[in-house]
Design a protein around this motif. Sequence first.
Motif, PDB file in Angstrom:
ATOM      1  N   ALA A 145     -30.917  12.898  19.455  1.00  0.00           N
ATOM      2  CA  ALA A 145     -30.877  12.642  18.017  1.00  0.00           C
ATOM      3  C   ALA A 145     -31.592  13.747  17.254  1.00  0.00           C
ATOM      4  O   ALA A 145     -31.157  14.159  16.177  1.00  0.00           O
ATOM      5  CB  ALA A 145     -31.532  11.286  17.711  1.00  0.00           C
ATOM      6  N   LEU A 146     -32.708  14.230  17.808  1.00  0.00           N
ATOM      7  CA  LEU A 146     -33.448  15.311  17.164  1.00  0.00           C
ATOM      8  C   LEU A 146     -32.620  16.580  17.128  1.00  0.00           C
ATOM      9  O   LEU A 146     -32.605  17.294  16.124  1.00  0.00           O
ATOM     10  CB  LEU A 146     -34.755  15.558  17.921  1.00  0.00           C
ATOM     11  N   ALA A 147     -31.925  16.866  18.232  1.00  0.00           N
ATOM     12  CA  ALA A 147     -31.086  18.067  18.276  1.00  0.00           C
ATOM     13  C   ALA A 147     -29.972  17.969  17.243  1.00  0.00           C
ATOM     14  O   ALA A 147     -29.657  18.935  16.546  1.00  0.00           O
ATOM     15  CB  ALA A 147     -30.496  18.245  19.675  1.00  0.00           C
ATOM     16  N   ASP A 157     -37.989  16.563   8.979  1.00  0.00           N
ATOM     17  CA  ASP A 157     -37.834  15.240   8.378  1.00  0.00           C
ATOM     18  C   ASP A 157     -36.691  14.466   9.021  1.00  0.00           C
ATOM     19  O   ASP A 157     -36.804  13.261   9.278  1.00  0.00           O
ATOM     20  CB  ASP A 157     -37.584  15.373   6.873  1.00  0.00           C
ATOM     21  N   ALA A 158     -35.592  15.173   9.300  1.00  0.00           N
ATOM     22  CA  ALA A 158     -34.462  14.525   9.954  1.00  0.00           C
ATOM     23  C   ALA A 158     -34.838  14.083  11.366  1.00  0.00           C
ATOM     24  O   ALA A 158     -34.441  13.002  11.827  1.00  0.00           O
ATOM     25  CB  ALA A 158     -33.266  15.467  10.005  1.00  0.00           C
ATOM     26  N   SER A 171     -36.260   9.883  15.314  1.00  0.00           N
ATOM     27  CA  SER A 171     -37.149   9.403  16.381  1.00  0.00           C
ATOM     28  C   SER A 171     -37.957   8.190  15.957  1.00  0.00           C
ATOM     29  O   SER A 171     -38.535   7.498  16.797  1.00  0.00           O
ATOM     30  CB  SER A 171     -38.102  10.520  16.808  1.00  0.00           C
ATOM     31  N   GLY A 172     -38.038   7.938  14.650  1.00  0.00           N
ATOM     32  CA  GLY A 172     -38.797   6.800  14.170  1.00  0.00           C
ATOM     33  C   GLY A 172     -40.290   7.023  14.118  1.00  0.00           C
ATOM     34  O   GLY A 172     -41.058   6.061  14.006  1.00  0.00           O
ATOM     35  N   LYS A 173     -40.726   8.262  14.194  1.00  0.00           N
ATOM     36  CA  LYS A 173     -42.157   8.555  14.102  1.00  0.00           C
ATOM     37  C   LYS A 173     -42.379   9.925  13.482  1.00  0.00           C
ATOM     38  O   LYS A 173     -41.475  10.762  13.436  1.00  0.00           O
ATOM     39  CB  LYS A 173     -42.826   8.480  15.462  1.00  0.00           C
ATOM     40  N   THR A 174     -43.579  10.123  13.006  1.00  0.00           N
ATOM     41  CA  THR A 174     -43.942  11.355  12.320  1.00  0.00           C
ATOM     42  C   THR A 174     -45.030  12.080  13.101  1.00  0.00           C
ATOM     43  O   THR A 174     -45.949  11.444  13.625  1.00  0.00           O
ATOM     44  CB  THR A 174     -44.451  11.049  10.894  1.00  0.00           C
ATOM     45  N   GLY A 175     -44.941  13.407  13.163  1.00  0.00           N
ATOM     46  CA  GLY A 175     -45.957  14.181  13.861  1.00  0.00           C
ATOM     47  C   GLY A 175     -47.289  14.114  13.145  1.00  0.00           C
ATOM     48  O   GLY A 175     -47.358  14.253  11.916  1.00  0.00           O
ATOM     49  N   ASP A 176     -48.362  13.889  13.905  1.00  0.00           N
ATOM     50  CA  ASP A 176     -49.706  13.844  13.331  1.00  0.00           C
ATOM     51  C   ASP A 176     -50.698  14.371  14.353  1.00  0.00           C
ATOM     52  O   ASP A 176     -50.308  14.985  15.358  1.00  0.00           O
ATOM     53  CB  ASP A 176     -50.071  12.425  12.878  1.00  0.00           C
ATOM     54  N   ILE A 177     -51.991  14.168  14.106  1.00  0.00           N
ATOM     55  CA  ILE A 177     -53.011  14.730  14.994  1.00  0.00           C
ATOM     56  C   ILE A 177     -52.987  14.092  16.380  1.00  0.00           C
ATOM     57  O   ILE A 177     -53.621  14.603  17.306  1.00  0.00           O
ATOM     58  CB  ILE A 177     -54.425  14.600  14.392  1.00  0.00           C
ATOM     59  N   TYR A 178     -52.290  12.979  16.539  1.00  0.00           N
ATOM     60  CA  TYR A 178     -52.217  12.313  17.833  1.00  0.00           C
ATOM     61  C   TYR A 178     -50.951  12.677  18.607  1.00  0.00           C
ATOM     62  O   TYR A 178     -50.755  12.228  19.739  1.00  0.00           O
ATOM     63  CB  TYR A 178     -52.279  10.789  17.648  1.00  0.00           C
TER      64      TYR A 178
END
Length: 258
Positions: A37-39, A72-73, A78-85
């Motif tokens: 899905a990310l690709a 953003d897409a 993926s249903g999640k956002t990149g963060d410090i974790y």
Amino acid sequence: MVSIGSGTSIAFTAFTTQATVKPGGGKVAAASSAAPALAAAREASAATASQPSTGGKKDFATVAKDARAALDAGYQASGKTGDIYTSFSDWQTMLGGMDRRSLHAIASNEGGQFSEAEQVGAENIMNKQLETAMGVDTPAGVANLSTNSFLKGIRFLDTVSDEEKTSMAWAEKRAGLQFSYEMRRERDGQQAEDVESDSPLVKLIKGGLDNLRQTGDPSRQLKDTPEYQQAVQLSEQLKAGLKAKDKGGSARAVDITA
């Protein structure tokens, strides 16, 4: 993953590898199932990109805009956002399909549209690319570090985009690798290949490293040298000149060679 030294001290000659302690090192659930899905999201973003600048090459603002859209897409898919974790593995899934110019747009926060975690995630992917090019992306590779490893790193960094070549991060790595390569050759009594860079940033930083070596004062750091301070100012001038060129200004506004 090991950390490529940036040449900020005379100790860089030893090319000591150490763990990078930065945001983006934590772990979250594996994202491998979201990879298709990310690709697809990245491909969709590229297909809807803004018009490229003259010559068929996108201007850097457009590259950053497309990278933002792709991220953003990917988050939505993926249903999640990149963060410090977010783990390095997950950043690889999210960013691994992007070219280095797009990664630099994120790492340098082009347009002020990327979070600190996203910047660090992209920077770590870029560092991993350099480690792979040098053959030091595994414990065995680190153990077998050679002058040829530095040479491979130099050649890899010489292939990156003009935008990246205006950055201090690139110039420090490039100058540090050259410094270490030449020191190793001298130590082994061998003639070094000519790896002099055309970049005035690299020349300034390399000059600072050479001067530090001559002083022999371990308390002095590269950032304390006048050459480094000059490089910081020049870096900003080169970035401004490249932006002016992107907007149709004179090519003379940006000359990243001496």
